[in-house]
Design a protein around this motif. Sequence first.
Motif, PDB file in Angstrom:
ATOM      1  N   VAL A  91      -6.084   4.783 -12.604  1.00 37.14           N
ATOM      2  CA  VAL A  91      -5.494   3.584 -12.491  1.00 37.14           C
ATOM      3  C   VAL A  91      -5.349   3.228 -11.619  1.00 37.14           C
ATOM      4  O   VAL A  91      -4.683   3.711 -10.407  1.00 37.14           O
ATOM      5  N   TRP A  92      -5.820   1.771 -10.861  1.00 39.14           N
ATOM      6  CA  TRP A  92      -5.554   1.090  -9.884  1.00 39.14           C
ATOM      7  C   TRP A  92      -4.644  -0.249 -10.159  1.00 39.14           C
ATOM      8  O   TRP A  92      -4.650  -0.816 -11.294  1.00 39.14           O
ATOM      9  N   ALA A  93      -3.722  -0.411  -9.296  1.00 38.44           N
ATOM     10  CA  ALA A  93      -2.867  -1.685  -9.574  1.00 38.44           C
ATOM     11  C   ALA A  93      -2.373  -2.232  -8.060  1.00 38.44           C
ATOM     12  O   ALA A  93      -2.333  -1.614  -7.170  1.00 38.44           O
ATOM     13  N   MET A  94      -2.040  -3.593  -8.153  1.00 36.58           N
ATOM     14  CA  MET A  94      -1.203  -4.015  -7.070  1.00 36.58           C
ATOM     15  C   MET A  94      -0.080  -3.650  -7.080  1.00 36.58           C
ATOM     16  O   MET A  94       0.719  -3.282  -8.359  1.00 36.58           O
ATOM     17  N   PRO A  95       0.686  -3.883  -6.082  1.00 31.97           N
ATOM     18  CA  PRO A  95       2.148  -3.149  -6.076  1.00 31.97           C
ATOM     19  C   PRO A  95       3.124  -4.368  -6.809  1.00 31.97           C
ATOM     20  O   PRO A  95       2.793  -5.471  -6.808  1.00 31.97           O
ATOM     21  N   GLU A  96       4.219  -3.779  -7.477  1.00 29.69           N
ATOM     22  CA  GLU A  96       5.151  -4.657  -7.858  1.00 29.69           C
ATOM     23  C   GLU A  96       5.851  -5.342  -6.745  1.00 29.69           C
ATOM     24  O   GLU A  96       5.952  -4.965  -5.717  1.00 29.69           O
ATOM     25  N   GLY A  97       6.118  -6.605  -7.341  1.00 31.50           N
ATOM     26  CA  GLY A  97       6.606  -7.772  -6.179  1.00 31.50           C
ATOM     27  C   GLY A  97       5.592  -8.335  -5.572  1.00 31.50           C
ATOM     28  O   GLY A  97       5.810  -9.389  -4.746  1.00 31.50           O
ATOM     29  N   SER A  98       4.272  -7.952  -5.831  1.00 29.08           N
ATOM     30  CA  SER A  98       3.215  -8.862  -5.235  1.00 29.08           C
ATOM     31  C   SER A  98       3.032 -10.229  -5.745  1.00 29.08           C
ATOM     32  O   SER A  98       3.409 -10.535  -6.948  1.00 29.08           O
ATOM     33  N   GLU A  99       2.595 -11.192  -4.740  1.00 28.57           N
ATOM     34  CA  GLU A  99       2.370 -12.490  -5.284  1.00 28.57           C
ATOM     35  C   GLU A  99       1.088 -12.516  -5.944  1.00 28.57           C
ATOM     36  O   GLU A  99       0.167 -12.051  -5.340  1.00 28.57           O
ATOM     37  N   GLU A 104      -6.530 -13.410 -11.099  1.00 25.32           N
ATOM     38  CA  GLU A 104      -6.583 -12.267 -10.304  1.00 25.32           C
ATOM     39  C   GLU A 104      -6.401 -11.130 -10.878  1.00 25.32           C
ATOM     40  O   GLU A 104      -5.604 -10.983 -11.677  1.00 25.32           O
ATOM     41  N   VAL A 105      -7.263 -10.034 -10.626  1.00 30.34           N
ATOM     42  CA  VAL A 105      -7.330  -8.636 -11.512  1.00 30.34           C
ATOM     43  C   VAL A 105      -5.886  -7.946 -10.433  1.00 30.34           C
ATOM     44  O   VAL A 105      -6.004  -7.645  -9.442  1.00 30.34           O
ATOM     45  N   ILE A 106      -5.148  -7.760 -11.469  1.00 30.75           N
ATOM     46  CA  ILE A 106      -3.850  -6.985 -10.926  1.00 30.75           C
ATOM     47  C   ILE A 106      -4.071  -5.352 -11.373  1.00 30.75           C
ATOM     48  O   ILE A 106      -3.239  -4.633 -10.876  1.00 30.75           O
ATOM     49  N   MET A 107      -4.854  -5.046 -12.216  1.00 29.33           N
ATOM     50  CA  MET A 107      -4.898  -3.632 -12.703  1.00 29.33           C
ATOM     51  C   MET A 107      -6.439  -3.386 -12.942  1.00 29.33           C
ATOM     52  O   MET A 107      -7.080  -4.002 -13.697  1.00 29.33           O
ATOM     53  N   ARG A 108      -6.727  -1.777 -12.723  1.00 33.69           N
ATOM     54  CA  ARG A 108      -8.044  -1.346 -13.368  1.00 33.69           C
ATOM     55  C   ARG A 108      -7.923  -0.059 -14.069  1.00 33.69           C
ATOM     56  O   ARG A 108      -7.291   0.762 -13.340  1.00 33.69           O
ATOM     57  N   ILE A 109      -8.184   0.177 -15.098  1.00 30.89           N
ATOM     58  CA  ILE A 109      -8.263   1.330 -15.612  1.00 30.89           C
ATOM     59  C   ILE A 109      -9.674   1.886 -16.104  1.00 30.89           C
ATOM     60  O   ILE A 109     -10.571   1.311 -16.713  1.00 30.89           O
ATOM     61  N   GLN A 347      -4.438  -0.723  -5.328  1.00 32.06           N
ATOM     62  CA  GLN A 347      -4.100   0.787  -5.082  1.00 32.06           C
ATOM     63  C   GLN A 347      -4.224   1.906  -6.154  1.00 32.06           C
ATOM     64  O   GLN A 347      -3.588   1.277  -7.158  1.00 32.06           O
ATOM     65  N   ARG A 348      -4.807   2.842  -6.046  1.00 36.92           N
ATOM     66  CA  ARG A 348      -4.833   4.097  -6.857  1.00 36.92           C
ATOM     67  C   ARG A 348      -3.272   4.557  -7.048  1.00 36.92           C
ATOM     68  O   ARG A 348      -2.443   4.681  -6.304  1.00 36.92           O
TER      69      ARG A 348
END
Length: 350
Positions: A91-99, A104-109, A347-348
Amino acid sequence: MTAAMKRQTLQNMAEVLAHKVSYNQRLFSANQDEIVQGLTTDIYFIRTRELLRHMGLDRTPVTAEVFAGRPGILAGVEEVKNLLTGLPVEVWAMPEGSEIEEKEVIMRITGAYDDFGIYETALLGMLASSSGWATAARRCREAAGDYPMISFGARHVHPAVAPVMERAAIIGGADGASCILGAKLAGQEPRGTVPHAVMLIVGDTVEVARVYQQTMPPEAPVIILVDTFKDEVEESLRLTEALGDKLQGIRLDTASERGGVTPGLVREVKARLRQAGYPQVKIFVSGGITPERITILITAGADAFGVGSYISGAAAIDMTMDIKEINGQPVAKRGRIPGLTDAPRLQRII
């Protein structure tokens, strides 16, 4: 045996039909075990599991992406991480609190579809609701600037999700939250003083303030409601006479039936406290607070804010999950571009 099976997730339609619930002596919210089991998923994901297994395609490796329906502040990632940890997925994701931006892709599994597909409903809901609340909190934060802003919204939502909401509000920019579990899940201690109920039961604001100052822990700020019985200015001055420099703040929460907290009221209380020799006493305002009102009330002299329904009632940010690769090959439904989306901020996390 797959990780999903080891978790004792729902396996087929027969198990769905066999599952019984008691309507008595239980809260109607799902507990953690029920969420992990898959009981909050949409039924079509169970049908999908059964169909793919029947066709021998349940172990098909896929990559799915989650994107946002509108701009905002991302929250809920840590909860999704906790839901998926232990499964054989990446799983990859943008950090919490990101604008985040629209689409926009915010997560990938990445993994076998059968291992995580059952959780699409849950993980999208976690991200959607938390991001909506965090976005509303960020708007309040931007309006408040450096002035303290606390989330008071727990009473406006179901108690099962109140801690989720309050944690999301802190991610969005709230300095704290009144909900005990919500604050602690964000690594903080809950913040707040006392409600009108204690004033009404005791019958005198000053008496409550004296006992509060004597009995609460030293680190508890002495901030007292002043709109229960008397004129807010009169009650504020009574408190300064009784507590002196021990009074740190007064809270204005004037009922809407009396016009709520107006800029004029804030200016009057501020001026009268200053004239009485207590300019250090802060004015904490709550009740119907919005970003627009924060800006106006700061100009009038307010020092801190409790925000409830503006945050708790915020619309969720719709999240969508699309499969973009199957067996390493680009795919997409009509209208979407096949293959992985360029998403450098991911980010992973698993």
